[in-house]
Design an enzyme around this catalytic site. Structure first.
Site, PDB file in Angstrom:
ATOM      1  CD  GLN A  85       5.255 -45.671  24.071  1.00  0.00           C
ATOM      2  OE1 GLN A  85       5.134 -46.162  25.105  1.00  0.00           O
ATOM      3  NE2 GLN A  85       4.847 -45.251  23.349  1.00  0.00           N
ATOM      4  CD  GLU A 106       3.281 -50.252  32.032  1.00  0.00           C
ATOM      5  OE1 GLU A 106       2.233 -49.936  32.428  1.00  0.00           O
ATOM      6  OE2 GLU A 106       3.770 -51.129  31.571  1.00  0.00           O
ATOM      7  N   GLY A 116      -0.023 -47.398  19.670  1.00  0.00           N
ATOM      8  CA  GLY A 116       0.919 -46.554  19.497  1.00  0.00           C
ATOM      9  C   GLY A 116       1.497 -46.239  19.664  1.00  0.00           C
TER      10      GLY A 116
END
Length: 724
Positions: free
Chosen positions: A604, A670, A472
């Protein structure tokens, strides 16, 4: 043979320009098939049966009545399942989680442990039979209570030392003009990707094929080959489309169970996990109890830093949420101590979850820095800038770029930080108390060896094959753009194939290392291919293929502290009458190397920041001490942030170029979540004058903690580690 037609350089490079996803249309129209949707002739369906006790032994499995039910083909359990080999070290340098080695013994180490697999002709028949299966247990006392100061805690290494110590901590604390000593806690959290875990296994011509939803096909090949004592060359894993992973989609019980059933029945078998089963079988983020002690001079310079973290693990497998690792990069001090400890409980094994260690660790560390800034009478950004380290505080290595100050400067400008009144509890908008907060973020920028092949075709097109995983993140599109620039052609002339272990070993989609590692391999192969084409006479009908392996190049990279950095900003509104906390706006500014595709990169970063909001205000899995199971193991009982919780959010990045880095990509999957929860929590303090050291900041905690509080004087009474 066809003449070489590599094309000329495109007027504008593809990398750095916004591109929609290559597979976007297929996904929104339903043409993209996920692991549970690929058709197979003769497909059977397996349904896992999970234990209803938290500790004990299986005394009996009443399989006979179930075998007589319509469509039922088999019941596999510890009495008849194939034997597995678990004595090996896997791809990630650890032994396999015994939860994957299903049906090997009669022990039950936690509630939700797989005790049987019912296989039937249809999924409905398998589920009905599985729910009818009666399993008898010999129950034993269990302990699922996580708490600070647990007497059985011990230090555990995890991709780095468990404990680091530099300098005399007691002496530096005693010499400090200002000291912060506080405990911060985070709850158990779960991944919950949109696509549930699913796998289909079949044997074809003596070769095992698994259609799976995972974060690394070669990772799954290695684990399955080891478990079933197979030649890795005889195992193929395909995972073309993955609907999210966040660290949970490695090797799990359902894949192993599917292979077992396919081996026994000699027909394809599919096993899909339900959302409720995922709470037991897909891993999760451990709760943490973290103590942070900071000592500083009156001007805010750190003399002492101690960050200790306690997390839990299961009784069958060790996994540590290395939250204290955040302090090893962010700030230095004359005395610098960190420690990661765990305690074994009768619970499922935790696992990697987006920004493992850094996400909860940054909450504790960055909240403590905010408390220190308040005590020193300093602006929180200024305090951080005064404590910028010249080299790695623990490693002593140089930083391969550390643009955190630039992130704070740009973020402060965009957010309007200069207009902030530092005094808490003063700004109002009707019934709402308003506050703003900030926090720093960092995440490692590593790389792992990968292989890739690039083929030039006579028609002028190119095919890239690499065993990458797009969970994704937009990896397929990013690799297309990178390959196009490396080959000096338009993206339309490049076809990227991923998610197939037959393409050779490659890094998993994890640790923010996927795109960085794969890009290295793809660009290396493309460069060699162009060189061959430049010296050749043409392209044969079968094309020209070049294969790369980056192991040697990565091994030659000079040691350094390589990280993405960021500055998080949040504005919140708090209703002290209802306890409601709303994030009104949020801003993140990041230094994350070369941005390949701004469209998916921003996606993201925003997704990570939203997860931080969810972590700060909503997410909390509660475990019932009596049964050992979850209370509300579904998306009704487990709350996450939704559209209404995120009215205005922005993500930006600054120039972050390292001329010594051959790739320049750092990874952004992240970094967006790191520090986000701390920024929200710090903003809640600024709004109310009350420190919340336990996440999530629920309405009941706000109501309890703000009644009659003078700004800056009270801390929550539940500051200890949660029992749940």
């Amino acid at each position: 043979m066809t003449a070489v037609t590599t094309g000329t350089p495109t007027p504008t490079p593809s990398v750095g320009r916004a591109h929609t996803r290559i597979e976007g249309r297929d996904k929104v129209t339903g043409a993209a098939r996920y692991a549970a949707e690929v058709p197979f002739d003769g497909l059977a369906h397996g349904w896992l049966v999970l234990s209803t006790v938290a500790r004990g032994r299986i005394r009996a499995v009443d399989a006979e009545p179930v075998l007589a039910m319509p469509g039922v083909l088999a019941v596999l359990d510890h009495r008849n399942a194939p034997r597995l080999d678990t004595d090996y070290i896997g791809l990630l340098g650890t032994r396999p989680d015994p939860t994957c080695a299903v049906f090997q013994h009669d022990r039950v180490p936690h509630r939700g442990w797989p005790v049987a697999l019912v296989v039937a002709e249809t999924s409905e028949q398998a589920r009905e039979a599985a729910e009818a299966l009666v399993v008898h247990y010999e129950q034993e006392p269990h302990d699922v209570g996580f708490r600070s100061g647990h007497p059985d805690a011990y230090a555990l290494d995890s991709h780095g030392p468990a404990v680091t110590e530099k300098g005399d901590l007691a002496a530096q604390l005693a010499a400090s003009a200002v000291v912060v000593d506080a405990e911060y806690t985070t709850p158990e959290e779960h991944h919950n990707p949109m696509e549930p875990h699913a796998a289909t296994a079949r044997w074809e011509g003596g070769r095992l094929e698994v259609i799976d939803s995972n974060q690394g096909a070669t990772w799954v090949v290695g684990e399955l080959a080891n478990l079933f004592s197979l030649d890795p060359a005889s195992v193929r894993v395909r995972s073309e489309h993955v609907g999210g992973g966040f660290g949970s989609k490695g090797v799990r019980a359902h894949q192993v169970a599917a292979v077992m059933a396919a081996t026994v029945l000699q027909r394809p078998v599919r096993v899909v996990l339900t959302r409720r089963q995922m709470f037991s079988l897909a891993g999760y983020r451990s709760p943490t109890a973290q103590r942070v002690r900071l000592g500083a001079d009156a001007d805010g310079r750190l003399r002492a830093l101690e960050h200790g973290s306690l997390s839990l693990t299961s009784t069958v497998h060790e996994f540590v949420e290395s939250s204290a690792g955040a302090a090893r990069v962010m700030y230095d001090a004359d005395a610098h101590h960190t420690a990661n400890r765990v305690v074994r409980l009768d619970v499922p094994t935790p696992t990697w979850m987006r920004a493992p260690g850094e996400a909860p660790g940054s909450f504790a560390l960055e909240a403590a820095l905010d408390e220190l800034a308040e005590k020193c009478g300093l602006d929180p950004i200024e305090l951080r800038l005064r404590n910028e380290p010249a080299k790695g505080p623990v490693s002593g290595l140089p930083f391969a770029g550390r643009n955190l100050p630039a992130c704070f400067r740009e973020g402060a400008r965009r957010f309007g930080w200069a207009d902030r009144d530092p005094r808490p509890g003063l700004r109002r908008d009707g019934r709402w108390l308003l506050g703003t907060g900030t926090a720093a973020a960092s995440f490692p920028a590593g790389a792992a060896p990968s292989t890739a092949t690039v083929t030039a075709h006579p028609d002028g097109g190119f095919t890239v094959r690499i065993s990458a995983a797009d969970i994704g993140t937009g990896a397929r599109t990013a690799l297309t753009l990178l390959a196009a620039d490396a080959l000096r052609v338009a993206p339309e002339r490049v076809r990227v194939l991923i998610g197939d272990s037959d393409f050779g070993p490659a890094m998993i989609a994890g640790g923010s290392m996927g795109t960085r590692s794969w890009a290295w391999a793809v660009t290396a192969a493309a460069a060699e291919l162009l060189d061959r084409l430049a010296h050749g006479t043409g392209i044969p009908p079968e094309g020209i293929t070049v294969r790369s392996d980056t192991a040697a190049a990565i091994g030659a990279l000079p040691p350094a502290e390589r990280h993405s950095f960021g500055a998080q900003f949040a504005e919140v509104a708090v209703d002290t009458a209802t306890g409601e906390v709303r994030v009104r706006r949020m801003l993140g500014v990041f230094a994350a190397g070369r941005i390949v595709n701004p469209l998916t990169a921003r996606n993201q970063l925003l997704g990570g920041m939203i997860w931080g909001i969810s972590m700060a205000l909503h997410e909390e899995a509660v475990r019932d001490r009596a049964s050992g199971g979850h209370v509300g193991a579904d998306l009704a009982g487990y709350h996450v942030a939704t559209h209404a919780d995120v009215p205005h959010i922005e993500a930006h990045w600054i120039e972050d170029h390292d001329p010594r880095d051959p790739v320049g990509i750092k990874g952004i999957g992240e970094i967006g979540v790191v520090g986000a929860a701390a920024a929200v929590a710090n903003a809640v303090w600024h709004a109310t004058g009350v420190r919340h050291r336990s996440l999530p900041i629920r309405p009941d905690r706000v109501l309890t903690d703000t009644g009659g509080a003078r700004p800056g004087t009270r801390t929550p009474p539940d500051g200890g580690a949660p029992d749940a």
